[in-house]
Design an enzyme around this catalytic site. Structure first.
Site, mmCIF file in Angstrom:
data_model
loop_
_atom_site.group_PDB
_atom_site.id
_atom_site.type_symbol
_atom_site.label_atom_id
_atom_site.label_comp_id
_atom_site.label_asym_id
_atom_site.label_seq_id
_atom_site.Cartn_x
_atom_site.Cartn_y
_atom_site.Cartn_z
ATOM 1 N N SER A 88 -9.643 1.601 3.525
ATOM 2 C CA SER A 88 -8.713 2.166 2.474
ATOM 3 C C SER A 88 -7.172 1.482 1.294
ATOM 4 O O SER A 88 -6.723 2.370 0.677
ATOM 5 C CB SER A 88 -7.652 3.957 3.052
ATOM 6 O OG SER A 88 -7.148 3.248 3.916
ATOM 7 N N SER A 137 -9.848 -0.927 7.943
ATOM 8 C CA SER A 137 -8.707 -0.685 6.547
ATOM 9 C C SER A 137 -8.716 -1.623 5.763
ATOM 10 O O SER A 137 -7.909 -1.551 4.233
ATOM 11 C CB SER A 137 -8.259 1.195 6.141
ATOM 12 O OG SER A 137 -8.691 1.753 5.670
ATOM 13 N N LYS A 176 0.932 -1.046 -0.282
ATOM 14 C CA LYS A 176 -0.322 0.165 -0.169
ATOM 15 C C LYS A 176 1.223 1.350 -0.047
ATOM 16 O O LYS A 176 2.152 1.032 0.587
ATOM 17 C CB LYS A 176 -1.055 -0.259 1.302
ATOM 18 C CG LYS A 176 -2.110 0.843 1.334
ATOM 19 C CD LYS A 176 -3.077 0.662 2.561
ATOM 20 C CE LYS A 176 -3.812 2.109 2.726
ATOM 21 N NZ LYS A 176 -4.762 1.958 3.664
#
Length: 460
Positions: A149, A173, A74
């Site tokens: 996210s 997330s 990420k």
């Protein structure tokens, strides 16, 4: 193919790390324009790393099961010489001169980094509809969101681009995109995986963990990542366990809690039935299914939101002079956090301790809890509300309702696929437990994974 299968094939010379990497890069090239899973692809560097992995394995240098395996990060994890944007225009040109602890540990394990995945801006949202790098799309239905996210990481795994991808979880997330994309998402105990070198959203709620194709793959990732890091003041000194579950894990003697309140309220029927089916299967496999009543989770969620609003605003305050560069949804949340009083924040922290003590009594009666991960499958792009029989609920609050409070206490949880809804969208089962119970959660998750219907790969 799982990590273990790929690792066996690498060591048997049935495939090379370069071949695995080329195949993964080709898949990214074919799908990324449509799914927007990656912000930055490091193809040349990946091929160099893959060739090095092949050379090491040929010489008998074996760094473990991740050696030669394509992975992704990420875009909150610092990568030396590679931009780390946090999905934001603010950090679009930030190129760190160091690696995050997670990046270091993956390199040390011989993993091959293919690039940095797309995400909700600043990790502050649940749709991954990023206004700067493109909206991440769900591989099961590109007209739906993947969750956030860590949406790009979930999509990269679900679409077969990488074996594992790292995510961060402040209020769901990792687990929300895992549920909506039909993959495994593990949020370890707070401090189990170092936060050093991660662009933070929050000081006391952020957790780092993997998204993977299987429970055993997630366990192998955690074994490479877990451990104390003196550079992270919140890093735990708790000894690292062996996390990989047995090949045929038993549930005999396990006490699995099935909540009687909160978790099955305002929930899609298919999501509720999938979790109840998982509980029935666990009971048939020898587990004791224990009905439990939990304390006021709605109040815990409210406390968590106050803390997140305040701490995220504090993190981003130095950049407020560029507020026009924030996406609208993130800017509004940050501005809301700036309006909170010190009294609100202090009271929330006080109540955090009180409610943690109330909730942890649950662990006296059960070894872990079985709950839905989300109340519904992936919503459509642009959707802002959820309509229930008794009213309308904000999408962000609804999606985080069953997962957010576990960040408040720093307790571990894993989301695994537990079937599809009537429209063919993945559903998630959350398994949560007390601090540092990751080995137990992974064992239960692996046992249920073997018995639950598979989501199946998306038709891409």
């Amino acid at each position: 193919m799982t990590i273990e299968q790929a690792a066996c094939a690498l060591r048997a010379r049935q495939v090379s790390a370069v071949e695995l990497t080329r195949e993964a890069l080709a898949r990214i090239e074919r799908l990324n324009d449509r799914l927007h899973a990656f912000i930055t692809v490091t193809g040349e560097q990946a091929l160099v790393a893959a060739a090095r992995a092949d050379q090491e394995l040929a010489r008998g240098v074996d760094r473990g099961p991740l050696h030669g395996i394509p992975v992704a990060l990420k875009d909150v994890f610092a990568t030396r010489g590679v931009r780390t944007t946090c999905g934001s225009k603010i950090f679009a040109d930030y190129v760190p001169d160091f690696d995050a602890a997670v990046t270091e540990r993956l390199h040390a394990a011989g993993a091959v980094l293919l690039g940095k995945t797309n995400m909700h801006e600043l990790a502050y949202g649940i749709t991954s509809a990023n206004p700067h790098y493109g909206a991440v799309r769900n591989p099961y239905d590109p007209d739906r969101v993947p969750g956030g996210s860590s949406g790009g990481s979930a999509v990269a795994v679900a679409a077969g681009m990488v074996f594992i991808a790292m995510g961060s979880d402040t209020g769901g997330s990792i687990r929300i995109p895992a549920a909506w994309c039909g993959v495994v998402g593990l949020k370890p105990t707070f401090g189990r995986v170092s936060r050093f070198g991660v662009l933070p959203l929050d000081f006391t709620l952020d957790h780092m963990g993997p998204l993977a194709r299987s429970v055993r793959d997630a366990a192998l990732a955690l074994e490479a990542l877990a451990g104390h890091d003196p550079r992270d003041e919140t890093s735990s000194r708790q000894p690292v366990e062996r996390y990989l579950p047995p090949e045929e894990p038993s549930l005999a003697g396990m006490r699995l809690g099935l909540p009687e309140n909160f978790y099955f309220e305002r929930i899609a029927p298919a999501a509720a039935e999938a979790v109840r089916k998982a509980a029935r299967l666990a009971g048939e496999a020898g587990a004791a299914i224990v009905p439990v009543r939990v304390p006021d989770v709605a109040a815990m969620n409210q406390i968590s939101r106050i803390i997140l609003l305040a701490e995220a605003a504090a993190v981003m305050q130095p950049y407020f002079e560029r507020r026009e560069d924030f996406g609208e949804d993130v800017r509004l949340l940050l501005e809301q956090g700036m309006l909170l009083s010190a009294t609100d924040y202090i009271q929330a922290q006080r109540l955090r301790r009180v409610m943690r003590d109330q909730y942890r009594r649950v662990w006296c009666d059960v070894d872990c809890l079985l709950t839905p991960t989300t109340p519904f499958p992936a919503p459509r792009l642009g959707q802002v509300d959820v309509v229930w029989n008794d009213g309308i609920e904000d999408l962000r609050l609804a999606a985080t309702r069953l997962v957010r409070h576990l960040n408040l206490f720093g307790w571990p949880a894993i989301s695994i696929p537990c079937g599809l809804d009537p429209a063919g969208l993945p559903l998630g089962l959350q398994i949560a437990g007390p601090p540092f119970s990751e080995a137990r959660l992974l064992r239960v998750a692996a046992a249920l994974e073997a018995r639950l219907p598979k989501a199946g790969p998306p038709a891409l």
